[in-house]
Every structure is written in C-alpha cells, then in structure tokens.
Design a protein around this motif. Structure first.
Motif, PDB file in Angstrom:
ATOM      1  N   ILE A  53     -19.894   8.994   1.895  1.00 35.39           N
ATOM      2  CA  ILE A  53     -19.904  10.364   2.440  1.00 35.39           C
ATOM      3  C   ILE A  53     -18.800  10.520   3.494  1.00 35.39           C
ATOM      4  N   TYR A  54     -18.673   9.536   4.374  1.00 38.61           N
ATOM      5  CA  TYR A  54     -17.568   9.577   5.355  1.00 38.61           C
ATOM      6  C   TYR A  54     -16.222   9.632   4.644  1.00 38.61           C
ATOM      7  N   VAL A  55     -16.082   8.858   3.581  1.00 36.75           N
ATOM      8  CA  VAL A  55     -14.795   8.795   2.890  1.00 36.75           C
ATOM      9  C   VAL A  55     -14.570  10.075   2.070  1.00 36.75           C
ATOM     10  N   TYR A  56     -15.608  10.566   1.420  1.00 36.12           N
ATOM     11  CA  TYR A  56     -15.479  11.782   0.603  1.00 36.12           C
ATOM     12  C   TYR A  56     -15.048  12.958   1.482  1.00 36.12           C
ATOM     13  N   HIS A  57     -15.597  13.060   2.693  1.00 40.29           N
ATOM     14  CA  HIS A  57     -15.253  14.159   3.602  1.00 40.29           C
ATOM     15  C   HIS A  57     -14.006  13.858   4.433  1.00 40.29           C
ATOM     16  N   GLN A  58     -13.359  12.758   4.156  1.00 33.40           N
ATOM     17  CA  GLN A  58     -12.119  12.327   4.826  1.00 33.40           C
ATOM     18  C   GLN A  58     -12.298  12.104   6.338  1.00 33.40           C
ATOM     19  N   ALA A  59     -13.530  11.824   6.770  1.00 33.54           N
ATOM     20  CA  ALA A  59     -13.726  11.369   8.149  1.00 33.54           C
ATOM     21  C   ALA A  59     -13.197   9.947   8.241  1.00 33.54           C
ATOM     22  N   ALA A  60     -13.122   9.280   7.098  1.00 35.34           N
ATOM     23  CA  ALA A  60     -12.453   7.977   6.984  1.00 35.34           C
ATOM     24  C   ALA A  60     -11.523   8.053   5.766  1.00 35.34           C
ATOM     25  N   ASP A  61     -10.356   7.390   5.871  1.00 36.27           N
ATOM     26  CA  ASP A  61      -9.434   7.341   4.718  1.00 36.27           C
ATOM     27  C   ASP A  61      -9.948   6.345   3.695  1.00 36.27           C
ATOM     28  N   LEU A  62     -10.501   5.248   4.226  1.00 35.01           N
ATOM     29  CA  LEU A  62     -10.950   4.149   3.374  1.00 35.01           C
ATOM     30  C   LEU A  62     -12.386   3.781   3.724  1.00 35.01           C
ATOM     31  N   GLY A  63     -13.023   3.034   2.846  1.00 36.23           N
ATOM     32  CA  GLY A  63     -14.361   2.553   3.136  1.00 36.23           C
ATOM     33  C   GLY A  63     -14.626   1.281   2.360  1.00 36.23           C
ATOM     34  N   VAL A  64     -15.642   0.561   2.795  1.00 36.47           N
ATOM     35  CA  VAL A  64     -16.090  -0.632   2.067  1.00 36.47           C
ATOM     36  C   VAL A  64     -17.564  -0.421   1.750  1.00 36.47           C
ATOM     37  N   ILE A 178     -12.711   1.461  -1.087  1.00 31.73           N
ATOM     38  CA  ILE A 178     -12.535   2.777  -1.696  1.00 31.73           C
ATOM     39  C   ILE A 178     -11.642   3.651  -0.815  1.00 31.73           C
ATOM     40  N   ALA A 179     -11.081   4.712  -1.404  1.00 27.15           N
ATOM     41  CA  ALA A 179     -10.213   5.614  -0.646  1.00 27.15           C
ATOM     42  C   ALA A 179     -10.562   7.068  -0.928  1.00 27.15           C
ATOM     43  N   ASN A 180     -10.315   7.903   0.039  1.00 25.28           N
ATOM     44  CA  ASN A 180     -10.403   9.348  -0.155  1.00 25.28           C
ATOM     45  C   ASN A 180      -9.219   9.780  -1.032  1.00 25.28           C
ATOM     46  N   GLN A 181      -9.461  10.700  -1.942  1.00 27.69           N
ATOM     47  CA  GLN A 181      -8.406  11.094  -2.886  1.00 27.69           C
ATOM     48  C   GLN A 181      -7.192  11.716  -2.190  1.00 27.69           C
ATOM     49  N   ASN A 182      -7.411  12.550  -1.172  1.00 23.16           N
ATOM     50  CA  ASN A 182      -6.277  13.162  -0.463  1.00 23.16           C
ATOM     51  C   ASN A 182      -5.537  12.135   0.380  1.00 23.16           C
ATOM     52  N   SER A 183      -6.294  11.263   1.049  1.00 18.30           N
ATOM     53  CA  SER A 183      -5.649  10.209   1.846  1.00 18.30           C
ATOM     54  C   SER A 183      -4.791   9.325   0.947  1.00 18.30           C
ATOM     55  N   PHE A 184      -5.311   9.093  -0.261  1.00 18.95           N
ATOM     56  CA  PHE A 184      -4.585   8.212  -1.171  1.00 18.95           C
ATOM     57  C   PHE A 184      -3.226   8.809  -1.543  1.00 18.95           C
ATOM     58  N   ILE A 185      -3.107  10.129  -1.466  1.00 25.41           N
ATOM     59  CA  ILE A 185      -1.812  10.771  -1.726  1.00 25.41           C
ATOM     60  C   ILE A 185      -0.991  10.828  -0.432  1.00 25.41           C
ATOM     61  N   SER A 186      -1.619  11.342   0.658  1.00 24.19           N
ATOM     62  CA  SER A 186      -0.838  11.557   1.888  1.00 24.19           C
ATOM     63  C   SER A 186      -0.482  10.251   2.610  1.00 24.19           C
ATOM     64  N   LYS A 187      -1.293   9.205   2.425  1.00 29.07           N
ATOM     65  CA  LYS A 187      -1.004   7.924   3.104  1.00 29.07           C
ATOM     66  C   LYS A 187      -0.793   6.812   2.087  1.00 29.07           C
ATOM     67  N   LYS A 188      -0.211   7.187   0.961  1.00 24.36           N
ATOM     68  CA  LYS A 188      -0.120   6.253  -0.166  1.00 24.36           C
ATOM     69  C   LYS A 188       0.542   4.921   0.198  1.00 24.36           C
ATOM     70  N   SER A 189       1.687   4.985   0.907  1.00 25.36           N
ATOM     71  CA  SER A 189       2.398   3.725   1.155  1.00 25.36           C
ATOM     72  C   SER A 189       1.587   2.829   2.098  1.00 25.36           C
ATOM     73  N   GLU A 190       0.982   3.436   3.131  1.00 25.15           N
ATOM     74  CA  GLU A 190       0.149   2.653   4.062  1.00 25.15           C
ATOM     75  C   GLU A 190      -1.023   1.983   3.326  1.00 25.15           C
ATOM     76  N   ILE A 191      -1.660   2.782   2.453  1.00 24.67           N
ATOM     77  CA  ILE A 191      -2.840   2.267   1.748  1.00 24.67           C
ATOM     78  C   ILE A 191      -2.437   1.179   0.753  1.00 24.67           C
ATOM     79  N   LEU A 192      -1.362   1.412   0.019  1.00 22.50           N
ATOM     80  CA  LEU A 192      -0.951   0.403  -0.972  1.00 22.50           C
ATOM     81  C   LEU A 192      -0.480  -0.877  -0.296  1.00 22.50           C
ATOM     82  N   ASN A 193       0.184  -0.711   0.847  1.00 17.82           N
ATOM     83  CA  ASN A 193       0.636  -1.853   1.618  1.00 17.82           C
ATOM     84  C   ASN A 193      -0.575  -2.736   1.996  1.00 17.82           C
ATOM     85  N   LEU A 194      -1.618  -2.076   2.507  1.00 16.82           N
ATOM     86  CA  LEU A 194      -2.851  -2.779   2.877  1.00 16.82           C
ATOM     87  C   LEU A 194      -3.491  -3.408   1.633  1.00 16.82           C
ATOM     88  N   TYR A 195      -3.558  -2.646   0.570  1.00 15.51           N
ATOM     89  CA  TYR A 195      -4.162  -3.092  -0.691  1.00 15.51           C
ATOM     90  C   TYR A 195      -3.516  -4.418  -1.163  1.00 15.51           C
TER      91      TYR A 195
END
Ligand code: PRP
Length: 205
Positions: A53-64, A178-195
């Motif tokens: 829920i936090y991730v879906y509402h983008q209160a978090a970009d990622l979640g475990v 997991i990632a929020n769909q919008n965060s995955f676009i707007s922060k793609k390089s940061e997220i993929l780097n971490l991934y």
C-alpha cells in the motif's frame, strides 16, 4: 533519494543486512524510530501487509514484501527481485483427524488471506465460506470456527503443536523487492543501479 518500505521484524533486519553488504555501511534503526535516513536511502518500518500500500501510493518508491502478501493485495506494482529471504508456504491446514470432504455443500475456511483462499477454492470449483481473521489462525479449527484454515507455514511448528496438518500447499513465498510504477520510470537509473548491486551481492552469497 530512494524511499524503501520494509516489513517490521526479521525481514527488515535481513534486508538491512543485504544493504550493509551491498554498500559497506551500517543501516540500523534507532530504538523506536520508524524512519532511517542514510546516504541515498530513506527506510520506512511498516506492517507487513501495508508494504504494498505504501508503495502503490508512492509513499515509498520501493518495498520489500512476501510474494504471499503481493498476491493477496493484487495491486499494480513492479516486481523487481526475489531476495530469497523469508521463505514460507501458504497452505491449507486441518485437524490431524480431519480430511477435506469434497461432498460437503460448503466448506468453512478461516484465514487472514481471504483473496488467496477464495481463488484457490474457486479454481477447484469448491464452494467455501471464508471467515477473515487477523492472527492465531491455527486456533479456529480447534474450537469449531471453521473446517480448515489457509495460513502461512514456515517451520510447521505452530500447526504441529496444535494438532493440525498441512493438506495442500497453495503457493511458495519469499520476500521480493518491489517498485512503484511511476517511480520505476522517474527514478529508473537509481532503481536499476540498486537492483544490479543487490543482485550481485545475492548471487555471491
Ligand atoms: C505466521 C502464521 C503461523 C506461523 C507459522 O504467523 O500465521 O501462525 O507464522 O510459522 P511456523 O510454521 O514456523 O510455526 P506470524 O508469526 O507471521 O504472525 P501473525 O499471525 O501476526 O501474522
């Protein structure tokens, strides 16, 4: 900055250990604090079922969160990586002396995972009444609240100690990043780097 929602308890602990290995830094929540900000990360401590829920509402970009919780919530989220921790099964359980009576017009199921339970039995064309509980699920069949339960089995101790047995395994689960769909676009390089960094650490474990 990436905000990451973690489920309170052992999974949060083990995830932070993965981050410590990945970045060679200490990530530790101070006593009762629910936010830990360090370097490029802000970690949030939330209830297991609330992570999607936090991730879906983008209160978090990622979640475990466990795959079981993801399937139960069924929200549009990006499933990035299986962290291989928090392994468990979602099972149908019954009293040792009982068995699933397929001729019964309706079977009563107690669970905290209502959607998973309903989907499972509808696939088998079995009519069920589902009673939603919030914990101590193993108690329900012992006092006649239900015929069977759908619950998490990790070591199997809770069922065993209460005279219950597993009659079916519905799914296997482990914690996923997991990632929020919008965060995955707007922060793609940061997220993929971490991934990729985490993936490498996991592969060398
Ligand atoms: C889960 C599950 C079982 C127990 C199974 O509860 O609902 O009760 O763990 O573990 P075992 O097979 O190792 O005995 P959890 O501890 O997550 O608490 P909860 O009911 O508050 O979610």
């Amino acid at each position: 900055m990436l905000t990451i929602a973690l489920p309170k308890g052992r999974i949060a602990q083990e995830t932070l250990e993965i981050f410590e290995k990945t970045f060679n830094e200490e990530f530790k929540f101070e006593n009762r604090k629910l936010i830990l900000q360090k370097g490029d990360f802000k970690f949030l401590l939330v209830r297991n079922q609330d992570v999607p829920i936090y991730v879906y509402h983008q209160a978090a970009d990622l979640g475990v969160v466990g795959l079981d919780v993801l399937r139960e919530k069924d929200l549009n989220l990006v499933e990035l990586l299986d962290l291989g921790i928090g392994k468990c099964r979602v099972c149908v359980g019954m009293k040792n002396e009982d068995s699933l009576d397929l001729n019964k017009p309706e079977i009563k199921i107690a669970t905290k995972m209502v959607n998973i339970a309903k989907q499972h039995f509808s696939k088998k064309a079995m009519a069920v009444e589902v009673v939603k509980l919030y914990g101590s699920i193993e108690l329900a069949p012992l006092v006649g609240l239900c015929d069977a339960i759908v619950d998490i089995v990790e070591t199997g101790n809770t069922m065993r100690e209460n005279g219950l047995k597993v009659v079916e395994t519905i799914m296997h689960s482990s914690a996923h990043l997991i990632a929020n769909q919008n965060s995955f676009i707007s922060k793609k390089s940061e997220i993929l780097n971490l991934y990729f960094k985490i993936k490498e650490v996991l592969e060398n474990r």
